[in-house]
Design a protein around this motif. Structure first.
Motif, short mmCIF file in Angstrom:
data_model
loop_
_atom_site.label_atom_id
_atom_site.label_comp_id
_atom_site.label_asym_id
_atom_site.label_seq_id
_atom_site.Cartn_x
_atom_site.Cartn_y
_atom_site.Cartn_z
N ALA A 31 -4.16 10.63 -10.66
CA ALA A 31 -4.59 11.99 -10.33
C ALA A 31 -3.43 12.97 -10.51
O ALA A 31 -3.63 14.10 -10.96
N LEU A 32 -2.21 12.56 -10.15
CA LEU A 32 -1.05 13.44 -10.32
C LEU A 32 -0.77 13.70 -11.80
O LEU A 32 -0.43 14.82 -12.19
N GLN A 33 -0.89 12.68 -12.63
CA GLN A 33 -0.70 12.87 -14.07
C GLN A 33 -1.78 13.80 -14.63
O GLN A 33 -1.49 14.67 -15.45
N TYR A 34 -3.01 13.61 -14.17
CA TYR A 34 -4.10 14.48 -14.60
C TYR A 34 -3.81 15.93 -14.22
O TYR A 34 -4.01 16.83 -15.03
N THR A 35 -3.32 16.13 -13.00
CA THR A 35 -2.98 17.49 -12.56
C THR A 35 -1.95 18.11 -13.50
O THR A 35 -2.10 19.26 -13.93
N ALA A 36 -0.92 17.35 -13.85
CA ALA A 36 0.12 17.86 -14.75
C ALA A 36 -0.49 18.22 -16.11
O ALA A 36 -0.15 19.26 -16.70
N ASP A 64 9.76 11.02 -14.12
CA ASP A 64 9.08 9.74 -14.37
C ASP A 64 7.73 9.97 -15.05
O ASP A 64 7.35 9.25 -15.96
N MET A 65 7.02 10.98 -14.58
CA MET A 65 5.69 11.28 -15.12
C MET A 65 5.79 11.71 -16.58
O MET A 65 4.98 11.29 -17.41
N VAL A 66 6.77 12.56 -16.89
CA VAL A 66 6.95 13.02 -18.27
C VAL A 66 7.20 11.83 -19.19
O VAL A 66 6.60 11.74 -20.27
N ARG A 67 8.06 10.92 -18.77
CA ARG A 67 8.33 9.73 -19.60
C ARG A 67 7.04 8.95 -19.85
O ARG A 67 6.76 8.53 -20.98
N ALA A 68 6.24 8.75 -18.79
CA ALA A 68 5.00 7.98 -18.92
C ALA A 68 4.00 8.69 -19.82
O ALA A 68 3.38 8.06 -20.69
N LEU A 69 3.82 9.98 -19.63
CA LEU A 69 2.85 10.73 -20.43
C LEU A 69 3.29 10.85 -21.88
O LEU A 69 2.47 10.78 -22.80
N GLU A 70 4.60 11.00 -22.08
CA GLU A 70 5.13 11.08 -23.45
C GLU A 70 4.96 9.74 -24.17
O GLU A 70 4.59 9.71 -25.35
N SER A 71 5.20 8.64 -23.47
CA SER A 71 5.07 7.33 -24.11
C SER A 71 3.62 7.04 -24.50
O SER A 71 3.38 6.29 -25.44
N ARG A 72 2.66 7.66 -23.82
CA ARG A 72 1.24 7.50 -24.15
C ARG A 72 0.80 8.50 -25.22
O ARG A 72 -0.35 8.49 -25.63
N GLY A 73 1.69 9.41 -25.62
CA GLY A 73 1.35 10.40 -26.64
C GLY A 73 0.50 11.55 -26.12
O GLY A 73 -0.12 12.26 -26.90
#
Length: 137
Positions: A31-36, A64-73
């Motif tokens: 949910a936090l990643q979705y919010t971002a 941490d979130m940026v790294r995860a979201l960036e790695s998923r494209g």
């Protein structure tokens, strides 16, 4: 004695987050990643610090979130032309596609939350929450 408004707000926040986590589980995002991602959808090309503030998380959590979201494209970073030391975060087409794919399901969480309210009550609830936020900001 009536229940504290602070307690009611927190209880509602936790219920919303739990429902969003259920809806977003197939996407493999929190949910936090979705919010971002939704913040970027409205204001693309922001710094990590601004994204953290607008997403209600700490700078470390956002890193941490940026790294995860960036790695998923789902996002990409590029240099800020106005400040060489800063990188801007932008939503990718894949990120926009994910948001579009889950728009109806996440809207369903909101509809479920307000199902017992009339349209006028929902509008008043929205305004009351905005006013509460403005008063505390």
């Amino acid at each position: 004695m009536s229940t504290s408004l602070l307690y009611l707000v927190k209880r509602t926040e936790l219920a919303v987050r739990a429902r969003l986590e259920e809806v977003l589980k197939p996407a493999g995002i929190t949910a936090l990643q979705y919010t971002a991602l939704t913040v970027l959808e409205r204001h693309d090309g922001v710094s990590a610090a601004q994204l953290a503030r607008d997403s209600f998380v700490t700078a470390q959590t956002m890193a941490d979130m940026v790294r995860a979201l960036e790695s998923r494209g789902l996002i990409r970073r590029e240099p800020n032309p106005a400040n060489r030391r800063e990188r801007l975060i932008l939503l990718t087409g894949t990120g926009r596609g994910l948001l579009a794919e889950y728009a109806e399901a996440t809207r369903g969480v909101e509809e479920r939350m307000t199902a017992g309210m009339s349209p006028a009550e929902t509008a008043a609830f929205r305004e009351a929450l905005n006013e509460a936020w403005r008063s505390l900001s």
